[in-house]
Design an enzyme around this catalytic site. Structure first.
Site, short mmCIF file in Angstrom:
data_model
loop_
_atom_site.label_atom_id
_atom_site.label_comp_id
_atom_site.label_asym_id
_atom_site.label_seq_id
_atom_site.Cartn_x
_atom_site.Cartn_y
_atom_site.Cartn_z
N ASP A 1 -2.95 10.11 -9.64
CA ASP A 1 -2.96 9.17 -10.78
C ASP A 1 -1.56 8.97 -11.33
OD1 ASP A 1 -5.65 8.97 -10.50
OD2 ASP A 1 -6.16 10.28 -12.19
N GLU B 1 -5.08 2.66 -3.63
CA GLU B 1 -3.62 2.73 -3.73
C GLU B 1 -2.96 1.43 -3.29
OE1 GLU B 1 -4.75 4.54 0.31
OE2 GLU B 1 -5.58 4.34 -1.69
N ASN C 1 -3.15 13.26 -2.71
CA ASN C 1 -4.38 13.76 -3.35
C ASN C 1 -4.84 15.07 -2.76
OD1 ASN C 1 -4.65 11.66 -5.19
ND2 ASN C 1 -5.85 10.40 -3.78
N ASP D 1 0.86 -1.19 0.00
CA ASP D 1 0.00 0.00 0.00
C ASP D 1 0.90 1.24 0.00
OD1 ASP D 1 -3.03 0.86 0.81
OD2 ASP D 1 -1.56 2.20 1.70
#
Length: 608
Positions: free
Chosen positions: A501, A527, A492, A484
Site C-alpha cells: 500500500d 498495481e 507483498n 504497471d
C-alpha cells in the site's frame, strides 16, 4: 330595542373574530407540522445515507474482504462491527439481522460472480429515533413518530401504540397512541417488514387551549365596548323618542298649516359608523389572511427546495431569497464559514446588499462587526444604525456552517418576529447544507480510489468517453499511458500488503507531481495505473512516460523505517483517435504495448 340593534353588529364581529382565531391557530400549527416533517425527513435520509457510507467503508476494509474470501474468521470480524452481516451467494456466513423494522445497506465486494456481500442494518426503533431527535430542527410542541404497520414503534416523545387517521402528505386530525392529535406523515422508506412512515403530530388539546385563550382575550374588550354602546343606545333612544314626539307634533301641525322643517337622521348616522367599522375589520382580516398565505407558501417552497437539491450554489440562492422575503428586507447575503481560517466568506448577495463592500465586506472574521458577533456568539444579532442589519448564524449540531444577513427592511426596522423567522430559516438551512456537503463526499467517494486518491476505473472510462468524443469533434489528439509496477507481488509476499500500500501511494504521488491539471490519473486496477492526456499526441505521451519511469525508479520509499528499493514500472503508450477507431481500441493499443514492455525486460517505455 335600540340596545339590541347596537349589540347585533358586535355579536357578528365576535363570531367573525372567533372564527379567524381558530383558523389562525390551526394554520400556525399546520405550518409547524410542515416544517417539522420536512426537517425530520431530511435528517432521516441523512442518517440512512451515513449507514450506506459505513457499509461501503466496511466493504473496503481488508479484514472484511479476507473474511468473505475465507481467509479469516467471519464471526470475529462481525463481532468488531455491530449490525453487520457477511453473505456469500446469498447465504449468511456471519451476523444476525435485527428483529422488527430495520433498514439495510448492502455492498457487493468484488465481481458479482463471487457473490460476496456486506450488509449493514439500521434498526428503526427508539435508539434510531433518539438520534433523529438530537439532529433535526426541533419545532416547539411538535413530536416525531416512526410508524410501521399502523403502529408507532418509536417517537421523540416516547409514545408507542396504534395510530389511525394519519395521511401521507395531508395534514388532518388523527389519534396516535390513544391521544387526539393534528398530524401529517410522510413515506420515508421500505424496510424489513414493510413500508415505514415518519409522522409529525401536535396535541389537539394544546391547540384547543390556545384557541380558547385567544378568544377569551378578545371577548373581554368586546363586552366592554358592547356595554358602552348599549348605554349610548339608551340615551340615543330617549333623544330619538323626543324627536319622534316633536316630529309627530309637527306632522299634526303640518296637516293644519301645510309648512314645516326637517330634522337629522341619527339612526342612519349610527348605521353608517357601524358599516365603516365592519368594512375596516373585514379589510384587516383579508390582509392578515393574505399575509399568512404568503408566509405559508414561502415556507413550503423553501422546504421543498431544501429537500430537493444537493447543489450547494442552488441551495445558497434559495435560502437567501427566502430569508429576504420572510423578513421583508430589501437585500441580503449569505456567507459560508471556513473553520481553518476562522472566517466566513461571502457566497451570494442580492438586492440593496449589492455593492455594499464597506459595511458588508466579502470576508468576515469572528467577533468583527455585527456579523462577526453573530458568528462568535452563534446567536442572531441586529442593529438599526447606521443601517438596519439582521444576521443569523447557520449552525448544525453546535458546528458553525455560515451566516445569513438581511438589510434594509421595508418597514424601516427589524422586529422580534423577523429575528425568529430568520433564525428558523437558518436552522433548516444548516440541515440542508450539511446534507449537500455529505452528498458531495459520497459522490466523490464513488469515483475515487480510497487508497491512492486517484480516479477509479469507472471515473477513468467516463472521462475517456467524453475526451475521445471531443478529440474526434475538434480533430485533436489524445494520449494514453498504461503502466504497471514491476514485480509488485514480490513486494507483498516479502514485506507484506501494508508495504505494498505504501508503494502504491508513493507511485500515485509521483504521478500527480508530473501531470498537468487537464490530465487524468487513475488507478486502473491492482498495481496498474492509467494516465489520460487530452490534446497530446504520441510523442508527447511517450516523453511523459519516460519522465514517469525515471521518477518512479528514483523515488525514495520508506516502510517501517527501512527503504523499499528496486521499485520500477513498465509503460505502454498509445494515441488517437484514428479513423474508424474507438476508445476501446486506444486502451487496447496501450495495453498491448504494456505487455510488450513486460516481455522485453520491464522498466521501459514501449509505444503502440
Amino acid at each position: 330595542m335600540f340596545g339590541a340593534l347596537a349589540l347585533v353588529p358586535l355579536i357578528a364581529v365576535t363570531v367573525i373574530v372567533s372564527t379567524f382565531v381558530s383558523r389562525d391557530q390551526t394554520v400556525r400549527v399546520d405550518g409547524r407540522l410542515g416544517a417539522a416533517i420536512g426537517s425530520g425527513v431530511d435528517t432521516y435520509h441523512a442518517l440512512l445515507n451515513a449507514v450506506g457510507v459505513r457499509a461501503r467503508t466496511l466493504a473496503a476494509r481488508p479484514d472484511v474482504q479476507r473474511a468473505l474470501a475465507g481467509h479469516g474468521d467471519p464471526a470475529t470480524v462481525v463481532a468488531l462491527h455491530p449490525r453487520m452481516q457477511l453473505k456469500v451467494h446469498g447465504r449468511v456466513i456471519a451476523g444476525v439481522a435485527p428483529s422488527g423494522p430495520a433498514w439495510r445497506a448492502h455492498v457487493q465486494v468484488g465481481p458479482a460472480s463471487v457473490g460476496r456481500e456486506v450488509v449493514v442494518w439500521q434498526p428503526l426503533g427508539p435508539t434510531f429515533m433518539a438520534t433523529i431527535a438530537t439532529q433535526y430542527s426541533h419545532v416547539p410542541g411538535v413530536e416525531l413518530d416512526l410508524i410501521a404497520g399502523h403502529r408507532v414503534i418509536a417517537g421523540t416523545g416516547g409514545a408507542t401504540g396504534s395510530e389511525s387517521g394519519l395521511r401521507v402528505g395531508r395534514i388532518g386530525n388523527a389519534t396516535v397512541a390513544g391521544v387526539d392529535v393534528r398530524g401529517q406523515m410522510a413515506a420515508v422508506d421500505s424496510a424489513q417488514g414493510g413500508p415505514v412512515y415518519l409522522a409529525a403530530t401536535y396535541p389537539s388539546s394544546t391547540l384547543s387551549d390556545a384557541i380558547d385563550s385567544r378568544r377569551l382575550r378578545l371577548l373581554v374588550p368586546v363586552l366592554i365596548v358592547g356595554g358602552l354602546l348599549t348605554l349610548l343606545a339608551v340615551v340615543a333612544a330617549r333623544r330619538i323618542s323626543r324627536s319622534l314626539t316633536e316630529l309627530a307634533v309637527r306632522a299634526r301641525s303640518l296637516l293644519r298649516t301645510g309648512t314645516g322643517t326637517g330634522g337629522g337622521d341619527e339612526l342612519s348616522e349610527l348605521g353608517a359608523v357601524i358599516d365603516h367599522m365592519s368594512t375596516e375589520l373585514t379589510t384587516r382580516v383579508d390582509e392578515l389572511e393574505a399575509e399568512r398565505t404568503r408566509v405559508k407558501e414561502t415556507l413550503q417552497r423553501y422546504g421543498a427546495t431544501l429537500a430537493a437539491t444537493h447543489d450547494l450554489d442552488a441551495l445558497v440562492g434559495a435560502v437567501l431569497d427566502t430569508a429576504v422575503q420572510a423578513t421583508r428586507a430589501r437585500g441580503g447575503r449569505l456567507l459560508l464559514y471556513e473553520p481553518l481560517t476562522g472566517e466566513a466568506v461571502e457566497r451570494a448577495r442580492i438586492g440593496t446588499a449589492l455593492g455594499s463592500r464597506a459595511d458588508l465586506p466579502m470576508v468576515v472574521s469572528a467577533g468583527s462587526g455585527i456579523e462577526g458577533l453573530a458568528l462568535a456568539e452563534m446567536a442572531p444579532r441586529s442593529e438599526q444604525t447606521p443601517r438596519a442589519v439582521l444576521a443569523a448564524p447557520i449552525v448544525r449540531e453546535d458546528e458553525l456552517l455560515g451566516l445569513v444577513t438581511v438589510v434594509d427592511p421595508q418597514d424601516g426596522a427589524f422586529e422580534g418576529g423577523d429575528v425568529e423567522a430568520l433564525a428558523g430559516l437558518a436552522a433548516q438551512a444548516g440541515v440542508a447544507i450539511e446534507n449537500a456537503r455529505l452528498h458531495e463526499v459520497v459522490e466523490q467517494q464513488a469515483v475515487t480510489d480510497a487508497l491512492t486518491g486517484l480516479a477509479n476505473r469507472r471515473q477513468f472510462y467516463d472521462v475517456l468517453g467524453r475526451e475521445f468524443e471531443r478529440a474526434q469533434r475538434f480533430d485533436q489528439q489524445i494520449g494514453l499511458i498504461l503502466f504497471d509496477i514491476d514485480d509488485f507481488k514480490q513486494v507483498n509476499d516479502t514485506l507484506g500488503h501494508l508495504a505494498g500500500d505504501v508503494v502504491l501511494h508513493a507511485v500515485s504521488e509521483t504521478l500527480l507531481e508530473l501531470i498537468r491539471e487537464i490530465d487524468l490519473a487513475a488507478r486502473y486496477g491492482g498495481e496498474e495505473f492509467a494516465v489520460l492526456l487530452p490534446q497530446t499526441g504520441l510523442e508527447g505521451a511517450v516523453n511523459l512516460a519516460h519522465r514517469l519511469r525515471l521518477a518512479v525508479e528514483e523515488r525514495e520509499i520508506v516502510f517501517a523505517g527501512a527503504p523499499v528499493t528496486g521499485i520500477t514500472a513498465s509503460f505502454g503508450v498509445s494515441a488517437g483517435p484514428e479513423e474508424g477507431t474507438t476508445q476501446i481500441d486506444l486502451v487496447a493499443a496501450a495495453d498491448a504495448a504494456l505487455y510488450r514492455a513486460k516481455r522485453s525486460g520491464k522498466n521501459q517505455v514501449v509505444p503502440e
